[in-house]
Design an enzyme around this catalytic site. Structure first.
Site, PDB file in Angstrom:
ATOM      1  N   ASP A  29      -2.740  26.841 -41.862  1.00 37.80           N
ATOM      2  CA  ASP A  29      -2.791  26.894 -43.321  1.00 37.80           C
ATOM      3  C   ASP A  29      -1.461  27.315 -43.943  1.00 37.80           C
ATOM      4  O   ASP A  29      -1.046  26.767 -44.963  1.00 37.80           O
ATOM      5  CB  ASP A  29      -3.944  27.785 -43.802  1.00 37.80           C
ATOM      6  CG  ASP A  29      -3.944  29.172 -43.175  1.00 37.80           C
ATOM      7  OD1 ASP A  29      -3.142  29.419 -42.252  1.00 37.80           O
ATOM      8  OD2 ASP A  29      -4.763  30.002 -43.607  1.00 37.80           O
ATOM      9  N   GLU A  52       0.531  25.251 -29.299  1.00 37.97           N
ATOM     10  CA  GLU A  52       1.936  25.441 -29.676  1.00 37.97           C
ATOM     11  C   GLU A  52       2.860  25.550 -28.476  1.00 37.97           C
ATOM     12  O   GLU A  52       4.032  25.162 -28.556  1.00 37.97           O
ATOM     13  CB  GLU A  52       2.072  26.693 -30.555  1.00 37.97           C
ATOM     14  CG  GLU A  52       1.428  26.572 -31.918  1.00 37.97           C
ATOM     15  CD  GLU A  52      -0.045  26.951 -31.943  1.00 37.97           C
ATOM     16  OE1 GLU A  52      -0.646  26.978 -33.044  1.00 37.97           O
ATOM     17  OE2 GLU A  52      -0.608  27.240 -30.855  1.00 37.97           O
ATOM     18  N   HIS A 115      -5.246  37.309 -42.692  1.00 30.15           N
ATOM     19  CA  HIS A 115      -5.368  36.804 -41.329  1.00 30.15           C
ATOM     20  C   HIS A 115      -3.995  36.467 -40.743  1.00 30.15           C
ATOM     21  O   HIS A 115      -3.008  36.321 -41.456  1.00 30.15           O
ATOM     22  CB  HIS A 115      -6.284  35.568 -41.298  1.00 30.15           C
ATOM     23  CG  HIS A 115      -5.747  34.382 -42.047  1.00 30.15           C
ATOM     24  ND1 HIS A 115      -5.710  34.332 -43.420  1.00 30.15           N
ATOM     25  CD2 HIS A 115      -5.234  33.206 -41.612  1.00 30.15           C
ATOM     26  CE1 HIS A 115      -5.202  33.174 -43.800  1.00 30.15           C
ATOM     27  NE2 HIS A 115      -4.901  32.471 -42.726  1.00 30.15           N
ATOM     28  N   HIS A 116      -3.949  36.301 -39.436  1.00 35.49           N
ATOM     29  CA  HIS A 116      -2.727  36.002 -38.676  1.00 35.49           C
ATOM     30  C   HIS A 116      -1.704  37.140 -38.744  1.00 35.49           C
ATOM     31  O   HIS A 116      -0.507  36.914 -38.536  1.00 35.49           O
ATOM     32  CB  HIS A 116      -2.063  34.701 -39.148  1.00 35.49           C
ATOM     33  CG  HIS A 116      -2.824  33.455 -38.788  1.00 35.49           C
ATOM     34  ND1 HIS A 116      -3.848  33.440 -37.875  1.00 35.49           N
ATOM     35  CD2 HIS A 116      -2.690  32.170 -39.227  1.00 35.49           C
ATOM     36  CE1 HIS A 116      -4.323  32.207 -37.768  1.00 35.49           C
ATOM     37  NE2 HIS A 116      -3.651  31.421 -38.573  1.00 35.49           N
ATOM     38  N   GLY A 410      12.201  28.605 -15.505  1.00 32.96           N
ATOM     39  CA  GLY A 410      11.158  28.420 -14.501  1.00 32.96           C
ATOM     40  C   GLY A 410       9.752  28.703 -14.992  1.00 32.96           C
ATOM     41  O   GLY A 410       8.969  29.335 -14.287  1.00 32.96           O
ATOM     42  N   ASP A 437      -0.117  20.598  -8.779  1.00 30.55           N
ATOM     43  CA  ASP A 437      -1.440  20.755  -9.380  1.00 30.55           C
ATOM     44  C   ASP A 437      -1.573  22.063 -10.150  1.00 30.55           C
ATOM     45  O   ASP A 437      -2.167  22.120 -11.233  1.00 30.55           O
ATOM     46  CB  ASP A 437      -2.546  20.635  -8.320  1.00 30.55           C
ATOM     47  CG  ASP A 437      -2.330  21.551  -7.111  1.00 30.55           C
ATOM     48  OD1 ASP A 437      -1.223  22.101  -6.953  1.00 30.55           O
ATOM     49  OD2 ASP A 437      -3.273  21.701  -6.310  1.00 30.55           O
ATOM     50  N   ASN A 464      -1.715  20.222  -3.622  1.00 28.17           N
ATOM     51  CA  ASN A 464      -1.692  20.993  -2.379  1.00 28.17           C
ATOM     52  C   ASN A 464      -2.584  22.228  -2.487  1.00 28.17           C
ATOM     53  O   ASN A 464      -2.333  23.249  -1.862  1.00 28.17           O
ATOM     54  CB  ASN A 464      -0.258  21.375  -1.975  1.00 28.17           C
ATOM     55  CG  ASN A 464       0.542  21.934  -3.131  1.00 28.17           C
ATOM     56  OD1 ASN A 464      -0.019  22.561  -4.027  1.00 28.17           O
ATOM     57  ND2 ASN A 464       1.841  21.703  -3.124  1.00 28.17           N
ATOM     58  N   GLY A 466      -3.253  24.511  -4.767  1.00 28.05           N
ATOM     59  CA  GLY A 466      -2.880  25.829  -5.275  1.00 28.05           C
ATOM     60  C   GLY A 466      -1.407  25.967  -5.564  1.00 28.05           C
ATOM     61  O   GLY A 466      -0.663  24.986  -5.680  1.00 28.05           O
ATOM     62  N   GLU A 470       4.242  29.956  -4.732  1.00 29.54           N
ATOM     63  CA  GLU A 470       3.821  31.355  -4.667  1.00 29.54           C
ATOM     64  C   GLU A 470       3.361  31.723  -3.261  1.00 29.54           C
ATOM     65  O   GLU A 470       3.610  32.841  -2.785  1.00 29.54           O
ATOM     66  CB  GLU A 470       2.688  31.614  -5.663  1.00 29.54           C
ATOM     67  CG  GLU A 470       2.979  31.180  -7.090  1.00 29.54           C
ATOM     68  CD  GLU A 470       4.090  31.974  -7.738  1.00 29.54           C
ATOM     69  OE1 GLU A 470       4.485  33.015  -7.176  1.00 29.54           O
ATOM     70  OE2 GLU A 470       4.571  31.558  -8.798  1.00 29.54           O
TER      71      GLU A 470
END
Length: 564
Positions: A29, A52, A115-116, A410, A437, A464, A466, A470
């Site tokens: 708005d 966003e 608001h916001h 990254g 993925d 793969n 996952g 990591e």
């Protein structure tokens, strides 16, 4: 220009003058006056995004091709959602016009509870957050709009970084106080330097190159940022100098160039090039950042004679000098460097075809060479930072192909919406998205926006099971936090409204080969799920994670530093 033109209309006309044709965002708005002006513009197209953050990533991808981009969000939750993406553009030196629709100036002056907001009457709280990841900021007023809008836009171009323009909704609807002409913008970043001092530096550098038996240039992204690519390429070709790149700078020049040696990433991969560079008697680094991922976890050993040249500084002979104009410095070197007589340079680039094909399962050793062969001249390749971009590090790109990842920032999930931005910036060439993925699941809604806006990307999702990068970096790869929900990926395009794309799931090399052949002939979008085992990693990913783990006291398993 009519004096009755509103401030929001003037803002949009100024953006158009920057060679921006699309604005990414999510409406709200407080931002209605801005988005209304965009949608009523005859030259701009509104690109509505699912959130966003996706909009900011899409603007990032757009700016990499177009040179600049714009995003519009509403105040508070909208702008904060985009801020991670804006930070990534800041770290990558990408100019983004970040427009935020704000509550009316009277509302903010009255400290009303609306608001916001945080409910504390501090209407500048989010602007202060944005200050850390934007180069300049302003909140428009009736009195400053005519000067601040072009100033901020020019500053984005000059610094090659995002700027923040807050637009209170009442100010946006006001007419400009007087007629304003939109002047041409200067697209080349400005550097403060002393020409005589720079010539002295150029003489010193040229003497090092001329005296060297085996000089080599490292071509970095600062050449793009400071508009010096053409001068660097002219120096390479006219003086017959070899060059190499670091991981983040892959594809800055054609990898089919006869003077291109390959990609250097310290001691974790590409041994031949590592030995060539570290035994060189003159290394000139033209703007490549020495980050952890760019230097193989800081395993790169730069010879003592290395000269590091950036726009803000030069590091040479254990001294640091003030920044220079890269185009001017390279032009000076053109007059001073003596051409080298080498007739042939070694090449440490390109993946060897795998012998394990047919009905065999897809592995890193078989997958990345097939992707290498799939790429075509002029392709825009967007690779998620992680195992997929690392697997492609030594793949030789065809002529005029671009390769983008987000090595420094990254941020997981960047690649999928960034590919949307790439498509819209240059729909005449193929945009190829390669993502894992886990990354894909963060921003997958962008699939629908490709189709909505008539784009036909080629999307590969490496499944793969996952977060592989990591798993490689943590102490125990079997822990639950590395697992993700197992989706039916090839059904996603349909779920997001896509009606005619080619979709396939491949688990064997034969299936992959067939899918690639079909993808090459497709006139529609392409979406291919590529299934591998959960711990199958390319060499660069395995060795980089092992090197980083060593510094943290975790188990280390390093593979041979070969072209794989």
């Amino acid at each position: 220009m009519s004096s009755q033109q509103t401030i929001s209309q003037y803002l949009i006309e100024t953006i158009t003058a920057l060679n921006i044709n699309h604005v990414f965002g999510v409406p709200g708005d407080f931002s209605f006056p801005i988005t209304d002006a965009i949608c009523r513009s005859e030259t701009l197209q509104w690109i509505g995004c699912s959130n966003e953050l996706n909009a900011a990533y899409a603007a990032d991808g757009y700016a990499r091709i177009q040179g600049i981009a714009a995003i519009s969000t509403t105040y508070g939750p909208g702008e904060l959602s985009a801020l991670c993406g804006i930070a990534g553009s800041y770290s990558a030196n990408l100019p983004i016009i970040f427009m935020v629709g704000m509550p009316s100036s009277e509302t903010m002056k009255g400290n009303k509870l609306i608001h916001h907001t945080l409910g504390n009457g501090q209407f500048d709280a989010f602007l202060k957050m944005a200050e850390q990841v934007t180069e300049d900021q302003c909140i428009l007023t009736y009195d400053n709009a005519a000067t601040e809008i072009p100033r901020l836009c020019q500053h984005a171009l000059t610094t090659q970084r995002p700027v923040y323009i807050g637009v209170p909704e009442d100010i946006a609807k006001m007419p400009l106080p007087e007629e304003v002409m939109i002047n041409d913008f200067q697209t080349t970043p400005q550097c403060t330097y002393n020409l005589n001092e720079m010539m002295t530096i150029a003489i010193t550098i040229s003497e090092k190159i001329n005296a060297a038996q085996k000089p080599i240039l490292i071509t970095g992204d600062h050449l793009r940022v400071y508009h010096a690519k053409s001068e660097a390429l002219e120096l390479i070709e006219s003086k017959n100098l070899p060059f190499a790149t670091l991981f983040a700078d892959k594809g800055i020049f054609s990898e089919t160039h006869s003077n291109f040696l390959g990609l250097y990433d310290g001691h974790i991969i590409n041994q031949g090039l590592m030995e060539y560079i570290e035994s060189s008697d003159c290394v000139i680094n033209l703007g490549a950042l020495l980050s952890d991922f760019n230097t193989g976890g800081f395993t790169a050993h730069w010879p003592e004679n290395t000269v590091h040249i950036y726009a803000d500084r030069i590091e040479m002979n254990n001294e640091t000098y003030d920044g220079v104009s890269l185009p001017t410095l390279l032009a000076q070197l053109m007059t001073l460097v003596v051409p080298k007589a080498n007739n042939h340079f070694p090449h440490y680039i390109g993946l060897s075809p795998s012998l394990a094909l047919g009905e065999s399962p897809i592995t890193s050793a078989s997958l990345y060479p097939q992707w290498q062969n799939f790429f075509q001249e002029g392709d825009h390749i967007i690779a998620e930072t992680g195992t997929v971009s690392m697997g492609l590090s030594l793949a030789q790109l065809p002529a005029n192909a671009t390769f983008d990842n987000q090595t420094l920032w990254g941020s997981i999930g960047w690649a999928t919406p960034a590919a949307l931005g790439s498509c819209l910036a240059d729909s005449n060439k193929r945009t190829i998205l390669i993502t894992g993925d886990g990354s894909h699941q963060l921003t997958v809604q962008a699939i629908g926006q490709f189709y909505r806006y008539g784009q036909t990307p080629i999307i590969f999702v490496l499944n793969n099971q996952g977060y592989l990068i990591e798993r490689l970096l943590c102490e125990d790869p079997t822990l639950d936090y590395n697992d993700i929900c197992q989706w039916n990926y090839t059904q996603l395009p349909s779920a997001f409204g896509v009606k005619d794309w080619y979709c396939a799931r491949v688990t064997t090399n034969k299936e992959l080969k067939e899918a690639l052949c079909i993808a090459n002939e497709c006139l529609t979008g392409v979406y291919i799920e590529v299934v591998t085992s959960d711990m199958d990693a390319p060499t660069l990913a395995a060795n980089l994670s092992a090197t980083l783990n060593k510094s943290r006291g975790l188990p280390v398993h390093i593979a041979p530093i070969t072209n794989a």
